[in-house]
Design a protein around this motif. Structure first.
Motif, PDB file in Angstrom:
ATOM      1  N   GLY A 167       0.797  -1.218   0.000  1.00 18.66           N
ATOM      2  CA  GLY A 167       0.000   0.000   0.000  1.00 18.66           C
ATOM      3  C   GLY A 167       0.825   1.261   0.000  1.00 18.66           C
ATOM      4  O   GLY A 167       2.055   1.242   0.114  1.00 18.66           O
ATOM      5  N   LEU A 168       0.111   2.374  -0.140  1.00 16.26           N
ATOM      6  CA  LEU A 168       0.692   3.708  -0.206  1.00 16.26           C
ATOM      7  C   LEU A 168      -0.178   4.656   0.599  1.00 16.26           C
ATOM      8  O   LEU A 168      -1.409   4.588   0.533  1.00 16.26           O
ATOM      9  N   LYS A 169       0.463   5.536   1.361  1.00 21.30           N
ATOM     10  CA  LYS A 169      -0.261   6.549   2.120  1.00 21.30           C
ATOM     11  C   LYS A 169       0.480   7.875   2.046  1.00 21.30           C
ATOM     12  O   LYS A 169       1.712   7.918   2.135  1.00 21.30           O
ATOM     13  N   LEU A 170      -0.272   8.963   1.889  1.00 13.91           N
ATOM     14  CA  LEU A 170       0.272  10.311   1.902  1.00 13.91           C
ATOM     15  C   LEU A 170      -0.371  11.087   3.039  1.00 13.91           C
ATOM     16  O   LEU A 170      -1.577  10.967   3.268  1.00 13.91           O
ATOM     17  N   ASN A 202       4.844  16.831   5.791  1.00  7.30           N
ATOM     18  CA  ASN A 202       4.390  15.949   4.720  1.00  7.30           C
ATOM     19  C   ASN A 202       5.114  14.617   4.843  1.00  7.30           C
ATOM     20  O   ASN A 202       6.343  14.574   5.003  1.00  7.30           O
ATOM     21  N   VAL A 203       4.341  13.530   4.800  1.00  9.17           N
ATOM     22  CA  VAL A 203       4.906  12.193   4.934  1.00  9.17           C
ATOM     23  C   VAL A 203       4.392  11.329   3.789  1.00  9.17           C
ATOM     24  O   VAL A 203       3.186  11.284   3.524  1.00  9.17           O
ATOM     25  N   SER A 226       8.527   2.123   4.449  1.00  9.07           N
ATOM     26  CA  SER A 226       9.386   3.287   4.276  1.00  9.07           C
ATOM     27  C   SER A 226       8.544   4.545   4.433  1.00  9.07           C
ATOM     28  O   SER A 226       7.439   4.638   3.883  1.00  9.07           O
ATOM     29  N   GLU A 227       9.073   5.506   5.204  1.00 10.99           N
ATOM     30  CA  GLU A 227       8.385   6.776   5.399  1.00 10.99           C
ATOM     31  C   GLU A 227       9.364   7.918   5.158  1.00 10.99           C
ATOM     32  O   GLU A 227      10.431   7.979   5.781  1.00 10.99           O
ATOM     33  N   GLU A 242      -1.650  10.347  12.436  1.00 15.16           N
ATOM     34  CA  GLU A 242      -1.643  11.768  12.720  1.00 15.16           C
ATOM     35  C   GLU A 242      -2.549  12.107  13.911  1.00 15.16           C
ATOM     36  O   GLU A 242      -2.224  12.973  14.728  1.00 15.16           O
ATOM     37  N   LYS A 243      -3.705  11.435  14.030  1.00 13.12           N
ATOM     38  CA  LYS A 243      -4.629  11.720  15.119  1.00 13.12           C
ATOM     39  C   LYS A 243      -3.996  11.422  16.472  1.00 13.12           C
ATOM     40  O   LYS A 243      -4.250  12.122  17.460  1.00 13.12           O
TER      41      LYS A 243
END
Length: 796
Positions: free
Chosen positions: A443-446, A480-481, A503-504, A792-793
């Motif tokens: 997966g991918l997350k922004l 930004n991550v 990876s972040e 983030e929360k």
């Protein structure tokens, strides 16, 4: 204006529910056998032109109720094992009552039903699965009572905890619960506990989860083999401690063929005494502070979800969390600081401070989630977009009177106010598919994060607030991550393997607008994880796991503004904070599905925290500084055992022992090491079907807890439960901290200065909770996505 908005929101909510109900016709009745006894769990289906429309189950008294959204000719089909099927044709134009008498089926008169008992604890490669249904009695309990009976889970001081973890993230059907503390506990208890099918406990989260922090994860999975229809659950409670408090909640759910709607409203009005008492032992002076405070929590919020199934393979869900009212008020009942000369034991001076702090904290959260299951039934794709806005306002006015040698010297008045605003946008996509006889997660997350704060300090002179620019600040922060992950899992007889990498890439910019200073940072990290599990025999299994993580500073820790508590005491942030890196290693053993033990090791470098820094050259000031203070090593072992004696006793015994090493990065703190341990026993005695007695105790033994030495802590709670299943009513009465011994004393050393303090939080209480359950609760609860902004929360 905001109160008017809340009023209209409630009206719209109630009107919407009534409108949905008004579109239905009710078919109800009673089902009995030939001798007049009620028939429970009979299946009643409603058909229009031989096509299924709706169905329900009869309750313990044989009553049933169906809701039809059509009119005209229809047919009712009634069946249950052991009785002959009954068909009844109906011309449906109005609400209708139809009773049935079922005749025994001569072919199945002697039929017996065998129900398979699932193992209580199942160990998987990366988690525990605890099967609640059929193993733990849920009647007379709330969901938090169920959680307290699970391995490594503890609820103490109005918060949910897992042994060896700094925080807990809760999911319900893969949907994160974006609350914490007492608000989280109230929300969980707004659901009836018998909807729980199982609970998953993940103490070392794998690659598909955000690498943020050192949390444990609790995933509540609800029952799925249940029918559609309306559900309502109402709960209210009264608590008496030093002051009185009350709460109320309402939950409504409707599940149809393609659509479901769910809404939850919670209100919590709590008044709590918090009594702080501490002593600072300087070489020539002893400073003692007595500061009892009155806290009032007045919080209301609502959550709503709307879902639609396009077909059996695709669905979409929209989720909203809406703040209705949030006001927390802290009033100093008394705040006296005395300066005592160590040579003659005489009081040199006293500072009297009184003040009130008001905080408003509003969080709006929304998310859209889509899921598609591919034809092979093993692969699926999910996509989500979440937006979170949090706005916090804080005001504190206080006055300080200095008295020297019993003569009043000066009175100073101050007023400080501040506001923080957080905007977080998080798109996310995930794939699950088979590859080389393995299961792959990728997966991918922004994450796009913008925060701003505006804090000001005023001197109150001649009834006028005069701004002090030197003690005010405006601060903006962006982060930004970009995250990508890949993991593979393989299961063979007696063995299970799972490995992943995440990876972040992170870019941050902080701007202090008053001082015109800017702080930038960019870094890329990789977080591997590996899990191995082996089944020793039918009763025992062992597993080993390793995972690395990162703990970024909470957003408010980065703001360099000084927030004053009184004239000489304040807290301050640090824009130069670095991320902290964590490594977890765990070895877990499970025996007979009711016993588990875990040996664990955690290393955290550059741990971020807020600690009071004392200075013997400046005894007046107490500054709560924020920094990367320590490198920490923790070695621990936890043990859990579940006992069930027939149907009259359930007992959970669990304990945790750890050895902590704190290696200081700052001169103000010395290296320290020590042991901490606790023991917990939760007991439920079932007197009969309607009455239960609850006895819970917790013992924390003297030791080192979060760089503070603590003396003994002991807490015992006694409760009585009444259950009326036929009416859907339960009453719970609890007496908490009977002996008022949950009041430990802590010792803390900063800058070579010893501080001893107590912080009592009104733990001796009497609580009465009433709950009512209406409608057909055995209905399918749809699967909901893992939200993209969980990471983030947690940092708000």
């Amino acid at each position: 204006m905001f109160k008017l908005f809340k009023f209209f929101l409630v009206i719209i909510f109630v009107s919407g529910v009534n409108e949905l109900r008004s579109q239905t016709l009710i078919i109800k009745g009673n089902i009995k056998n030939p001798i007049g006894e009620p028939v429970e769990f009979a299946n009643i289906q409603l058909l229009f032109e031989y096509v299924y429309h709706q169905y329900a189950l009869s309750d313990s008294m044989g009553y049933y109720s169906l809701e039809a959204t059509k009119t005209g000719d229809c047919e009712l089909l009634v069946n249950i094992l052991g009785y002959s099927t009954v068909r009844e044709k109906v011309a449906l134009n109005n609400d209708t009552t139809i009773n049935f008498i079922l005749q025994p089926d001569p072919l199945i008169i002697n039929e017996a039903t065998i129900i398979e008992q699932r193992n209580f604890i199942q160990a998987k490669s990366d988690r525990f699965v605890i099967n609640i249904d059929g193993n733990i009695e849920t009647k007379g309990k709330e969901i938090t009572d169920i959680l307290k009976q699970l391995p490594a889970v503890n609820i103490s001081e109005e918060s949910l905890n897992i042994f060896g973890k700094s925080s807990v993230i809760v999911y319900i059907n893969d949907r994160i619960v974006r609350l914490e503390g007492q608000s989280l506990l109230n929300y969980l208890n707004s659901f009836p506990p018998d909807i729980i099918n199982s609970v998953e406990i993940i103490t070392s989260p794998p690659a598909q989860y955000d690498a943020e922090g050192n949390p444990g994860i609790i995933k509540i999975v609800t029952k799925k083999n249940i029918l559609p229809g309306w559900k309502e659950y109402f709960r209210t409670g009264y608590t008496q401690g030093t002051y009185s408090s009350y709460m109320a909640s309402a939950f409504v759910n409707y599940t149809g063929g393609r659509m479901f709607f769910e809404a939850n409203i919670n209100h919590w009005n709590s008044l709590v005494l918090n009594q702080i008492n501490y002593y600072d032992y300087f070489p020539d002076e002893t400073i003692s502070t007595f500061n009892p405070r009155k806290w009032r929590f007045n919080i209301s919020d609502a959550e709503a979800k709307l879902g639609y199934n396009f077909n059996k393979n695709s669905n979409i869900i929209v989720d909203f969390q809406i703040p209705l009212h949030n006001k927390v008020t802290m009033i100093d009942i008394e705040n006296q600081t005395s300066f005592v000369n160590s040579a003659n034991n005489q009081t040199d001076s006293i500072i009297y401070s009184t003040g009130t702090m008001i905080t408003n904290n509003y969080t709006f959260n929304s998310e859209v989630f889509f899921k598609h299951l591919f034809p092979n039934r093993e692969s699926y794709f999910t996509a989500s977009m979440a937006y979170l806005n949090n706005h916090t306002k804080k005001r504190r006015g206080f006055s300080s009177l200095t008295q020297i040698n019993s003569v009043n010297s000066t009175t100073d008045n101050y007023y400080t106010k501040g506001g923080q605003n957080y905007n977080i946008l998080t798109p996310k996509i995930d794939f699950v598919f088979p590859l080389f006889n393995c299961t792959v997660n990728a997966g991918l997350k922004l994450s796009f994060i913008k925060t701003s704060s505006d804090n000001e300090l005023f001197n109150f002179v001649d009834h006028i607030n005069i701004l002090d620019p030197s003690q005010s600040n405006k601060y903006k922060y962006t982060e930004n991550v970009q995250s990508v992950y890949y993991s593979m899992e393989k299961t063979i007889p007696k063995w299970s393997f799972k490995a992943g990498i995440r990876s972040e890439m992170t870019q941050t910019v902080g701007n202090s607008l008053i001082t015109n200073e800017q702080y930038k940072d960019n870094y890329t990290d990789f977080f591997p994880s590996i899990y191995i599990s082996h089944k020793l025999n039918n009763k025992s299994s062992i597993s080993l796991s390793y995972a690395s993580r990162i703990e970024r500073p909470p957003y408010q820790y980065l703001d360099p503004f000084k927030w004053y508590i009184n004239k000489y005491s304040y807290g301050v942030g640090n824009p130069f904070l670095k991320p902290s890196y964590i490594k977890n290693l765990e070895l877990t053993y499970v025996h007979n599905h009711t016993f588990s033990t875990k040996i664990y090791y955690t290393r955290q470098d550059d741990k971020t925290g807020q600690y009071v820094v004392l200075d013997s050259l400046n005894i007046l000031e107490q500054v709560q500084q924020t920094d990367n203070f320590f490198n920490v090593n923790i070695y621990g072992i936890s043990v859990y055992k579940f006992f069930k004696l027939n149907n009259w006793l359930e007992t959970v015994l669990q304990g945790n022992l750890d050895y902590s090493e704190y290696h200081s990065n700052k001169k103000e703190f010395s290296n320290m090491s020590g042991i901490s341990s606790r023991f917990i026993a939760n007991n439920t005695f079932r007197i009969n079907k309607k009455f239960q007695i609850v006895c819970n105790l917790e013992e924390r033994f003297p030791g080192l807890y979060n760089y503070r030495s603590m003396n003994n802590f002991f807490k015992i709670d006694i409760g009585f439960n009444y259950i009326n299943s036929k009416k859907g009513f339960e009453a719970r009465f609890l007496v908490g901290d009977i002996f008022k011994t949950a009041n430990p004393e802590y010792t803390y050393i900063s800058g070579g200065i010893k501080q001893i303090y107590r912080n009592y939080s009104d733990t001796r209480i009497f609580r009465l909770t009433l709950s009512w359950r209406l409608g057909n609760w055995y209905n399918k609860t749809p699967q909901i996505s893992l939200p993209s902004n969980a990471d983030e929360k947690q940092r708000l």
